[in-house]
Scaffold this active site. Sequence first.
Site, PDB file in Angstrom:
ATOM      1  CE  LYS A 111     -20.402 -18.783 -16.894  1.00  0.00           C
ATOM      2  NZ  LYS A 111     -21.471 -19.201 -17.632  1.00  0.00           N
TER       3      LYS A 111
ATOM      4  CD  GLU B 177     -23.434 -17.047 -17.448  1.00  0.00           C
ATOM      5  OE1 GLU B 177     -22.371 -16.799 -18.202  1.00  0.00           O
ATOM      6  OE2 GLU B 177     -24.010 -18.184 -17.644  1.00  0.00           O
TER       7      GLU B 177
ATOM      8  CE1 TYR C 214      -4.037   1.385  -0.265  1.00  0.00           C
ATOM      9  CE2 TYR C 214      -3.815   2.182   1.649  1.00  0.00           C
ATOM     10  CZ  TYR C 214      -4.521   2.320   0.815  1.00  0.00           C
ATOM     11  OH  TYR C 214      -5.657   2.968   0.480  1.00  0.00           O
TER      12      TYR C 214
ATOM     13  CB  ALA D 249     -29.218 -16.265 -25.952  1.00  0.00           C
TER      14      ALA D 249
HETATM   15  N1  NAD Z   1     -25.966 -26.661 -22.409  1.00  0.00           N
HETATM   16  C1  NAD Z   1     -27.304 -26.598 -22.424  1.00  0.00           C
HETATM   17  O1  NAD Z   1     -27.693 -27.560 -22.273  1.00  0.00           O
HETATM   18  C2  NAD Z   1     -27.768 -25.414 -22.824  1.00  0.00           C
HETATM   19  C3  NAD Z   1     -27.088 -24.024 -23.112  1.00  0.00           C
HETATM   20  C4  NAD Z   1     -27.929 -23.142 -23.458  1.00  0.00           C
HETATM   21  C5  NAD Z   1     -29.384 -23.076 -23.623  1.00  0.00           C
HETATM   22  N2  NAD Z   1     -30.028 -24.253 -23.017  1.00  0.00           N
HETATM   23  C6  NAD Z   1     -31.583 -24.409 -22.949  1.00  0.00           C
HETATM   24  O2  NAD Z   1     -31.967 -24.016 -24.234  1.00  0.00           O
HETATM   25  C7  NAD Z   1     -33.215 -23.233 -24.043  1.00  0.00           C
HETATM   26  C8  NAD Z   1     -33.266 -22.111 -24.874  1.00  0.00           C
HETATM   27  O3  NAD Z   1     -32.421 -20.962 -24.080  1.00  0.00           O
HETATM   28  P1  NAD Z   1     -32.059 -19.679 -24.834  1.00  0.00           P
HETATM   29  O4  NAD Z   1     -31.365 -18.930 -23.928  1.00  0.00           O
HETATM   30  O5  NAD Z   1     -31.580 -19.748 -26.125  1.00  0.00           O
HETATM   31  O6  NAD Z   1     -33.648 -18.994 -24.767  1.00  0.00           O
HETATM   32  P2  NAD Z   1     -34.372 -17.876 -25.662  1.00  0.00           P
HETATM   33  O7  NAD Z   1     -35.550 -17.563 -25.076  1.00  0.00           O
HETATM   34  O8  NAD Z   1     -33.201 -16.940 -25.959  1.00  0.00           O
HETATM   35  O9  NAD Z   1     -34.709 -18.821 -26.922  1.00  0.00           O
HETATM   36  C9  NAD Z   1     -35.781 -19.774 -27.258  1.00  0.00           C
HETATM   37  C10 NAD Z   1     -35.982 -20.141 -28.509  1.00  0.00           C
HETATM   38  O10 NAD Z   1     -36.898 -21.314 -28.668  1.00  0.00           O
HETATM   39  C11 NAD Z   1     -38.128 -21.086 -29.469  1.00  0.00           C
HETATM   40  N3  NAD Z   1     -39.161 -21.779 -28.789  1.00  0.00           N
HETATM   41  C12 NAD Z   1     -39.788 -21.523 -27.794  1.00  0.00           C
HETATM   42  N4  NAD Z   1     -41.011 -22.370 -27.673  1.00  0.00           N
HETATM   43  C13 NAD Z   1     -40.902 -23.257 -29.020  1.00  0.00           C
HETATM   44  C14 NAD Z   1     -41.377 -24.160 -29.735  1.00  0.00           C
HETATM   45  N5  NAD Z   1     -42.745 -24.820 -28.873  1.00  0.00           N
HETATM   46  N6  NAD Z   1     -41.412 -24.554 -30.701  1.00  0.00           N
HETATM   47  C15 NAD Z   1     -40.146 -24.182 -31.218  1.00  0.00           C
HETATM   48  N7  NAD Z   1     -39.352 -23.031 -30.907  1.00  0.00           N
HETATM   49  C16 NAD Z   1     -39.663 -22.781 -29.632  1.00  0.00           C
HETATM   50  C17 NAD Z   1     -38.339 -19.598 -29.415  1.00  0.00           C
HETATM   51  O11 NAD Z   1     -38.968 -18.916 -30.572  1.00  0.00           O
HETATM   52  C18 NAD Z   1     -36.780 -18.822 -29.134  1.00  0.00           C
HETATM   53  O12 NAD Z   1     -36.354 -18.825 -30.624  1.00  0.00           O
HETATM   54  C19 NAD Z   1     -33.446 -23.300 -22.627  1.00  0.00           C
HETATM   55  O13 NAD Z   1     -34.365 -24.495 -22.056  1.00  0.00           O
HETATM   56  C20 NAD Z   1     -32.210 -23.331 -22.161  1.00  0.00           C
HETATM   57  O14 NAD Z   1     -32.202 -23.857 -20.906  1.00  0.00           O
HETATM   58  C21 NAD Z   1     -29.485 -25.518 -22.699  1.00  0.00           C
END
Ligand code: NAD
Length: 462
Positions: free
Chosen positions: A168, A210, A113, A271
């Site tokens: 995280k 995140e 310091y 996303a």
């Molecule tokens: N490592 C992993 O396993 C992992 C990583 C990231 C996200 N995920 C999972 O993926 C899912 C989406 O995450 P995100 O952050 O991209 O969400 P988000 O909300 O950004 O996107 C969701 C997408 O799903 C589509 N969608 C929703 N209902 C639908 C249906 N009935 N038929 C077709 N498409 C449909 C929406 O139109 C949108 O494009 C979540 O369940 C999340 O937990 C898993």
Amino acid sequence: MPVPGPGYSITIRLEAAPSASAAGELASAVGRVGGVLTAFDVVESHSDRIVVDITCNALSANHAQDIQDALVALPGVRVRKVSDRTFLMHLGGKIEVNSKVALRNRDDLSRAYTPGVARVCQAIAANPEDARRLTIKRNTVAVVTDGSAVLGLGNIGPAAALPVMEGKAALFKKFAGVDAWPVVLDTQDTEEIIRAVELIAPGYGGINLEDIAAPRCFEIEARLREKLDIPVFHDDQHGTAIVVVAALRNALRVVGKDIADCRIVVCGVGAAGSAIIRLLLKQQPGDVVAVDIGGVVHGGRDDLDPNRQWIAANTNKQGLTGDLHKALVGADVFIGVSAPNLFGADQVATMAERSIVFALANPDPEIDPLEAQKHAAVVATGRSDYPNQINNVLAFPGVFRGLLDAHAHRITDDMLVAAANAIADVVDTEKLNASFIVPSVFDPHVASAVAEAVRAAAVREA
Ligand SMILES: NC(=O)c1ccc[n+]([C@@H]2O[C@H](COP(=O)([O-])OP(=O)(O)OC[C@H]3O[C@@H](n4cnc5c(N)ncnc54)[C@H](O)[C@@H]3O)[C@@H](O)[C@H]2O)c1
């Protein structure tokens, strides 16, 4: 079917009669209502009673109550206290700051310091790049959220997001020695988030965005990448994309197909899905067909935002229209990051021979993996209770380790591809099979392999 796991684990402290059969009766009572006993500790022993801690996994709060009721129903049993082990683990938070330097005497104080520190400050003022050598910037990442899309819980706000961000940070440290610190912002305004991150950036070597909802997350990341001289990485996008591409590379090795010959259906264009599609396109697949809640994404739709317009323009060579079930007919690969229970074994049967199904919606996948296995050759989920868990923790610690080691100013798609290849390569030919396409998250080789691949790619680009 869900099974009791450590995420819902309780310890019940109870009094019971000191009979020879007490332990067996208590254990049987837990088992009868479906609890999974994981520990049995006698904490006090008296001539007329014993005090026992029974630790068991449950499915839910109601199930934990059922277990407690089953124990209390035994003659002579009295429950003293029930503790939720997950909440106990969170008391006071999960991370802390430690000093790397000893502060034993005036000599130490004068160098760590004032007055000594002033010369270090002046050196950095004269040469700002020295901050990477002489401060925590060298090894520190901000984990930034607005709390708008936390796990599967939705928009729960910044304070409620903090336990996830702390977790995280703990993973960053455990797997790659990176000092990550949560930054939870009390705003969901794009401009305010960008400005806040810009203002804190000098103290960090990288920014991990995140759990920020789409489509806001795309603009925030793109604008921050333009403004900042440190790498900005939205883990929900690129961490997922890296692990999916790694897993797909190995799944294709298992089924003996070349990605150039494959039609890949990606369901979910939020996303995760958008980033997966962008990284997949770098692998020159036969075709990618994106599907969202409105059906197949194609140029004829009038409800597309700029992100999905880009996807429509760069996928779906055959101009498919219709719904997910139609898109699946003849497809080689399904990647779902969308919503639970969208199709069943009958639809998998319409896919190409030796199909691959990654059903990653959490906690309930697009298809029950046991149903998918009836016709698919390789199945993966985001869940830890099935083989082939697609988990971002395989990627983000090593990615930032590599970026920090390279003193990188930005992150590029080539680095993401390098990270994906490194993860895939950790599974060598002897270990590879339909139930083992990605390494375990506890495999000590993963983070170092990813870090080295990203560092080398960053150095090449610099
Ligand atoms: N490592 C992993 O396993 C992992 C990583 C990231 C996200 N995920 C999972 O993926 C899912 C989406 O995450 P995100 O952050 O991209 O969400 P988000 O909300 O950004 O996107 C969701 C997408 O799903 C589509 N969608 C929703 N209902 C639908 C249906 N009935 N038929 C077709 N498409 C449909 C929406 O139109 C949108 O494009 C979540 O369940 C999340 O937990 C898993």
